[in-house]
Design a protein around this motif. Structure first.
Motif, short mmCIF file in Angstrom:
data_model
loop_
_atom_site.label_atom_id
_atom_site.label_comp_id
_atom_site.label_asym_id
_atom_site.label_seq_id
_atom_site.Cartn_x
_atom_site.Cartn_y
_atom_site.Cartn_z
N GLY A 10 -4.20 -0.46 -17.96
CA GLY A 10 -5.68 -0.44 -17.43
C GLY A 10 -6.69 0.67 -18.19
O GLY A 10 -7.87 -0.07 -18.46
N GLU A 11 -5.56 1.83 -18.49
CA GLU A 11 -6.90 2.87 -18.27
C GLU A 11 -7.22 2.97 -19.79
O GLU A 11 -6.14 2.28 -20.62
N LYS A 12 -7.71 3.52 -20.22
CA LYS A 12 -8.09 3.58 -21.76
C LYS A 12 -8.46 4.96 -22.75
O LYS A 12 -9.29 5.92 -21.92
N ILE A 13 -8.14 5.40 -23.67
CA ILE A 13 -8.50 6.59 -24.72
C ILE A 13 -9.18 5.85 -25.52
O ILE A 13 -9.46 4.71 -25.83
N ARG A 14 -10.71 6.13 -25.34
CA ARG A 14 -13.05 5.26 -25.95
C ARG A 14 -12.61 5.96 -26.95
O ARG A 14 -12.88 7.66 -27.49
N LYS A 15 -12.76 5.67 -27.83
CA LYS A 15 -13.90 6.32 -29.38
C LYS A 15 -14.95 7.29 -28.70
O LYS A 15 -15.43 6.95 -27.22
N GLY A 16 -14.57 8.00 -29.74
CA GLY A 16 -15.96 9.80 -29.65
C GLY A 16 -14.42 10.81 -28.07
O GLY A 16 -14.45 11.47 -28.85
N GLU A 17 -13.80 10.08 -27.77
CA GLU A 17 -12.92 11.08 -27.10
C GLU A 17 -11.27 11.58 -28.10
O GLU A 17 -11.69 11.14 -29.08
N GLN A 18 -10.96 12.57 -27.87
CA GLN A 18 -10.50 13.31 -28.63
C GLN A 18 -8.58 13.19 -27.63
O GLN A 18 -8.99 13.74 -26.59
N PHE A 19 -8.04 13.85 -28.17
CA PHE A 19 -6.59 13.67 -27.98
C PHE A 19 -5.43 14.42 -28.95
O PHE A 19 -5.60 14.91 -30.41
N TYR A 20 -4.66 15.01 -27.83
CA TYR A 20 -3.62 15.98 -28.76
C TYR A 20 -2.21 15.64 -28.14
O TYR A 20 -2.52 16.00 -27.01
N LEU A 21 -1.47 16.18 -29.19
CA LEU A 21 -0.03 16.21 -28.53
C LEU A 21 0.54 17.95 -28.10
O LEU A 21 -0.40 18.73 -28.48
N GLU A 30 -2.91 15.15 -24.60
CA GLU A 30 -4.21 15.43 -23.70
C GLU A 30 -5.55 14.72 -23.82
O GLU A 30 -5.68 14.83 -25.19
N VAL A 31 -6.26 14.53 -22.79
CA VAL A 31 -7.08 14.18 -23.42
C VAL A 31 -8.52 14.87 -23.25
O VAL A 31 -8.32 14.52 -22.35
N PHE A 32 -9.09 14.63 -23.77
CA PHE A 32 -10.20 15.69 -23.78
C PHE A 32 -11.47 14.28 -24.11
O PHE A 32 -11.37 13.19 -24.84
N ASP A 33 -13.18 14.55 -23.77
CA ASP A 33 -14.30 13.51 -24.03
C ASP A 33 -14.57 14.21 -24.97
O ASP A 33 -14.39 15.31 -25.94
N MET A 40 -7.20 14.17 -19.17
CA MET A 40 -6.09 13.41 -18.54
C MET A 40 -4.74 12.99 -19.72
O MET A 40 -5.66 13.69 -20.66
N LYS A 41 -4.17 13.36 -18.91
CA LYS A 41 -2.83 13.71 -19.74
C LYS A 41 -2.21 12.53 -19.22
O LYS A 41 -1.94 11.78 -18.20
N VAL A 42 -1.31 11.67 -21.28
CA VAL A 42 -0.74 10.10 -21.17
C VAL A 42 0.13 10.67 -21.82
O VAL A 42 0.74 10.87 -22.42
N ASP A 43 2.01 10.43 -21.49
CA ASP A 43 3.15 10.01 -21.60
C ASP A 43 3.31 9.05 -22.73
O ASP A 43 1.52 8.46 -23.10
N LEU A 44 4.15 9.45 -23.57
CA LEU A 44 3.49 9.05 -24.94
C LEU A 44 4.51 7.30 -24.99
O LEU A 44 4.10 6.50 -26.32
N ALA A 45 4.40 7.56 -23.74
CA ALA A 45 4.87 5.36 -23.52
C ALA A 45 3.67 4.90 -23.49
O ALA A 45 3.64 3.49 -22.77
N GLY A 46 2.38 5.77 -23.25
CA GLY A 46 1.14 5.44 -22.58
C GLY A 46 1.07 5.31 -20.70
O GLY A 46 0.06 4.72 -20.85
#
Length: 58
Positions: A10-21, A30-33, A40-46
């Motif tokens: 149920g977590e989300k990467i929201r519109k406007g947030e940035q992420f990179y491998l 790695e996810v940034f506001d 947070m950090k997220v694996d490639l499976a989500g």
């Protein structure tokens, strides 16, 4: 139309947030506001792997 990316658990990467491998390990995102602060950090499976230290910035 929803602009968020829905992750497992149920977590989300929201519109406007940035992420990179992560270039060092190439196994997670790695996810940034919108202000460049670490979220947070997220694996490639989500699956959320945990929070990033709050002092991390892009």
């Amino acid at each position: 139309m929803e602009k968020d990316i829905i992750l497992q658990e149920g977590e989300k990467i929201r519109k406007g947030e940035q992420f990179y491998l992560d270039n060092l390990h190439n196994d997670h995102l790695e996810v940034f506001d919108a202000r460049g602060r670490a979220i947070m950090k997220v694996d490639l499976a989500g699956k959320k792997l945990g929070d990033l230290p709050s002092n991390r910035r892009i």
